[in-house]
Motif scaffolding. Sequence first.
Motif, PDB file in Angstrom:
ATOM      1  N   LEU A 127      -0.449 -68.465 -73.568  1.00  7.81           N
ATOM      2  CA  LEU A 127      -1.241 -67.107 -73.938  1.00  7.81           C
ATOM      3  C   LEU A 127      -1.873 -67.774 -72.735  1.00  7.81           C
ATOM      4  O   LEU A 127      -1.837 -65.584 -71.745  1.00  7.81           O
ATOM      5  CB  LEU A 127      -2.225 -67.590 -74.676  1.00  7.81           C
ATOM      6  CG  LEU A 127      -1.142 -67.757 -76.519  1.00  7.81           C
ATOM      7  CD1 LEU A 127      -1.486 -67.644 -78.177  1.00  7.81           C
ATOM      8  CD2 LEU A 127       0.211 -66.330 -76.395  1.00  7.81           C
ATOM      9  N   GLN A 157       0.260 -65.176 -70.085  1.00 11.82           N
ATOM     10  CA  GLN A 157       0.297 -64.403 -70.603  1.00 11.82           C
ATOM     11  C   GLN A 157      -1.261 -63.024 -69.862  1.00 11.82           C
ATOM     12  O   GLN A 157      -1.451 -62.183 -69.119  1.00 11.82           O
ATOM     13  CB  GLN A 157       0.337 -63.555 -71.460  1.00 11.82           C
ATOM     14  CG  GLN A 157       1.962 -64.445 -72.204  1.00 11.82           C
ATOM     15  CD  GLN A 157       1.711 -64.034 -73.623  1.00 11.82           C
ATOM     16  OE1 GLN A 157       1.251 -63.428 -74.619  1.00 11.82           O
ATOM     17  NE2 GLN A 157       2.387 -64.959 -74.676  1.00 11.82           N
ATOM     18  N   LYS A 195      -2.193 -58.815 -70.154  1.00  7.70           N
ATOM     19  CA  LYS A 195      -2.361 -58.814 -71.246  1.00  7.70           C
ATOM     20  C   LYS A 195      -3.687 -59.033 -71.967  1.00  7.70           C
ATOM     21  O   LYS A 195      -4.472 -59.689 -70.779  1.00  7.70           O
ATOM     22  CB  LYS A 195      -1.734 -59.400 -72.299  1.00  7.70           C
ATOM     23  CG  LYS A 195      -1.415 -59.157 -73.097  1.00  7.70           C
ATOM     24  CD  LYS A 195      -0.433 -60.282 -74.029  1.00  7.70           C
ATOM     25  CE  LYS A 195       0.082 -59.654 -76.089  1.00  7.70           C
ATOM     26  NZ  LYS A 195       0.585 -60.608 -76.289  1.00  7.70           N
ATOM     27  N   ASP A 216      -5.703 -58.301 -77.216  1.00  9.62           N
ATOM     28  CA  ASP A 216      -4.185 -57.935 -77.165  1.00  9.62           C
ATOM     29  C   ASP A 216      -3.163 -59.218 -78.449  1.00  9.62           C
ATOM     30  O   ASP A 216      -2.846 -58.887 -79.345  1.00  9.62           O
ATOM     31  CB  ASP A 216      -2.986 -57.496 -76.332  1.00  9.62           C
ATOM     32  CG  ASP A 216      -2.977 -56.099 -76.244  1.00  9.62           C
ATOM     33  OD1 ASP A 216      -4.411 -55.513 -76.827  1.00  9.62           O
ATOM     34  OD2 ASP A 216      -3.164 -54.794 -75.475  1.00  9.62           O
ATOM     35  N   PHE A 217      -3.581 -60.297 -77.465  1.00 13.91           N
ATOM     36  CA  PHE A 217      -2.850 -61.680 -78.387  1.00 13.91           C
ATOM     37  C   PHE A 217      -3.952 -61.614 -79.086  1.00 13.91           C
ATOM     38  O   PHE A 217      -2.991 -62.663 -80.165  1.00 13.91           O
ATOM     39  CB  PHE A 217      -2.258 -61.895 -77.186  1.00 13.91           C
ATOM     40  CG  PHE A 217      -3.565 -63.415 -77.004  1.00 13.91           C
ATOM     41  CD1 PHE A 217      -4.251 -64.328 -78.044  1.00 13.91           C
ATOM     42  CD2 PHE A 217      -4.491 -63.308 -75.628  1.00 13.91           C
ATOM     43  CE1 PHE A 217      -4.875 -65.395 -77.891  1.00 13.91           C
ATOM     44  CE2 PHE A 217      -5.679 -64.058 -75.945  1.00 13.91           C
ATOM     45  CZ  PHE A 217      -5.499 -65.037 -76.543  1.00 13.91           C
ATOM     46  N   ASP A 239      -2.916 -59.922 -82.189  1.00 13.55           N
ATOM     47  CA  ASP A 239      -1.132 -60.546 -82.843  1.00 13.55           C
ATOM     48  C   ASP A 239      -1.607 -62.015 -83.197  1.00 13.55           C
ATOM     49  O   ASP A 239      -0.814 -62.297 -84.575  1.00 13.55           O
ATOM     50  CB  ASP A 239      -0.642 -60.715 -81.421  1.00 13.55           C
ATOM     51  CG  ASP A 239      -0.535 -60.208 -80.666  1.00 13.55           C
ATOM     52  OD1 ASP A 239      -0.271 -58.459 -81.357  1.00 13.55           O
ATOM     53  OD2 ASP A 239      -0.018 -59.602 -79.656  1.00 13.55           O
ATOM     54  N   LEU A 240      -2.759 -62.454 -83.199  1.00 16.51           N
ATOM     55  CA  LEU A 240      -2.642 -63.742 -83.835  1.00 16.51           C
ATOM     56  C   LEU A 240      -3.431 -63.389 -84.889  1.00 16.51           C
ATOM     57  O   LEU A 240      -3.596 -64.543 -85.738  1.00 16.51           O
ATOM     58  CB  LEU A 240      -3.535 -65.254 -82.769  1.00 16.51           C
ATOM     59  CG  LEU A 240      -2.414 -65.052 -81.753  1.00 16.51           C
ATOM     60  CD1 LEU A 240      -2.832 -66.650 -81.060  1.00 16.51           C
ATOM     61  CD2 LEU A 240      -0.941 -65.928 -82.204  1.00 16.51           C
TER      62      LEU A 240
END
Length: 638
Positions: free
Chosen positions: A503, A506, A511, A515-516, A519-520
């Motif tokens: 991560l 990324q 990114k 955003d991530f 996602d989590l």
Amino acid sequence: MLETLRKGAKTWVAAIFIGLLVLSFAVWGIADIFGGYGTRTVATIADKDITAQDFQTAYRNELQSLSARFGRPITPDMAQLFGVEQRVLARMVTSAVVDTHAERLGLGIADQTVLRLIQADPSFQSSDGSFNQLIFRQRLAQAGISEAAYVEDRRGALLRAQIAGAFTEELTPPTVFVDASNDYQNEKRTIAHVTIGLEKAGDVPAPDDAAIKAYYDENPQEFTAPEYRKVELLSVTPEALAATVEVSDEDVEQDYEAHRSRHTTPARRRIQQISFPDEATARTALEAIRGGQDFVDAAKLAGQTASDIDLGIQSIDQLADPVVALAAFALGEGEVSEPIKGTFTTVLLRASEITEEVVRPLEEVRDEIRTQIARDRAVSAVADLYDAVEDDRAASMSFAEIAAKHSLAHRVIEAIDASGKATDGTDVGELPSTNELLGAIFSTEPGTEANALETTDQGFVWLDVVASTPAALKPFESVAEAARTAAERQKRLDALRDLSDRLLTQLNDGKPLGDFAKDLGLDVVTSEPLTRTGSAPGLPAAVVSQAFAMAEGRHGVAWTDARDGRVLFRLEAVTPAPAPADTARTAIVDDLTRQIADDLIGQYTNALRDHYKVEINQAALDYAAGRTQPPAGGGGLF
């Protein structure tokens, strides 16, 4: 002269010199020559010797001090790991080289000056503030120091402080140094972060038997039983002796009369006071008050607010001006005084909320007085018992024999670890002055006579370490389940580390952090602006440290403080340090001045080390620190 010396001994210069001179040796080393010239001498500096016994006493005292400071026993193994023996030796060597230099310069402190300084030490004073010879001797006996040695130690400390002051006074750090220090301390950074817990590591296969055994082999510290010691304790407390002390009714009555103030709640009243420049102005205000003007309104006309004139609820001895105090306590409730010419100004007074003096009757406090008298007498008896027990120990009597002779508490603990637990993990029970006692138990080698430990309740406890069972790795079969659980957790931690590293890649590729996190199913938290030493909920110290080493907009990752998750973060903003206020700038200057003084003193002591011949007897040092048997041919140190 004496006052100057006393003040000098309490200054930051003295504190630096006495407490921090050792830093020079930590940086530049101690020994020039390692030799084997005598089994009773740990070090020789010019014509001065540091004996093994002196070193061992200082070493034990240091272990006990560290144990008390950290709230847990410091064992000899831990002490070696932390370099305690080197610090103790460095401190002793530093004192010796400076003392040698002082002698060569012809410097010294008069006996009478040292005597008065010791007598002024609160540690050796009775409750009335006078020097107490008995307390003085007890303190020295507890520390294992003779009176002559202590006097010389105080003389040397005072002389060394004066030498330090001679070249560290009037130090002023450069302005550019002060500004740079302010920037370093007060720059702030804002950090956006998200915490990924172990549950986000995904499916992780269970470790097989080979992996479990490998974890056991690679992490022996997790499966090692601690060192245990068998110890005998002998103790005496004022409370235990007080139960045997007879106190007559006549003693109680005499004490009650002699200390009536202890049982008296003094009269109190709220006092309002208006100040005037002269008596005529005060009398004019008084006539207005008697004509119906409110007391507070009169104060306002005199330029004073209601809070200015309120002295609060006080007893007569709490009022600073005795003239005002006597006048205030002669007033009735609500009564306004005549103009009072006090020590500092002329005033009008008004008294309110009067509480009269209350004296508790003898019958109400009889049992309290009896208990206190018994305890006071028991404290003296403890001192007598201390001397008697020490005499019996010198006569080689066993603890059991001494306990029977003097009716003292005697206890044998078959096995205790450094945290106070038995081999089954349960507490061994209540111990006097627990942390200090555990520290003493694990800083005393079996068969070595330890100094008595003074407890927090003014008693004493003697200890005899009978035997020691070294720390040992537990057999794999007995900890197999614990090893399996630990190995499984380690596999999840490894998986979480791999995930967070991917991560981070990324994030560095562009990114957005949000955003991530989305996602989590996690939230991004943005901290308040933090200094280098600042903290925020959920933000590990490792993150703050990294953030102050990177450029704005960069990313990083670190373990949580509990090492049960990973924190991904972005440095959102850098806020430059503002110019410091006068008080803050003064604090920075003081701190830098101390640091410069440390450097100067370090250079001074390093030069002395180079000038005077310093020899360390490593064999004697190892034995005095309890790591080896007596040096060959020595026949013991003591």
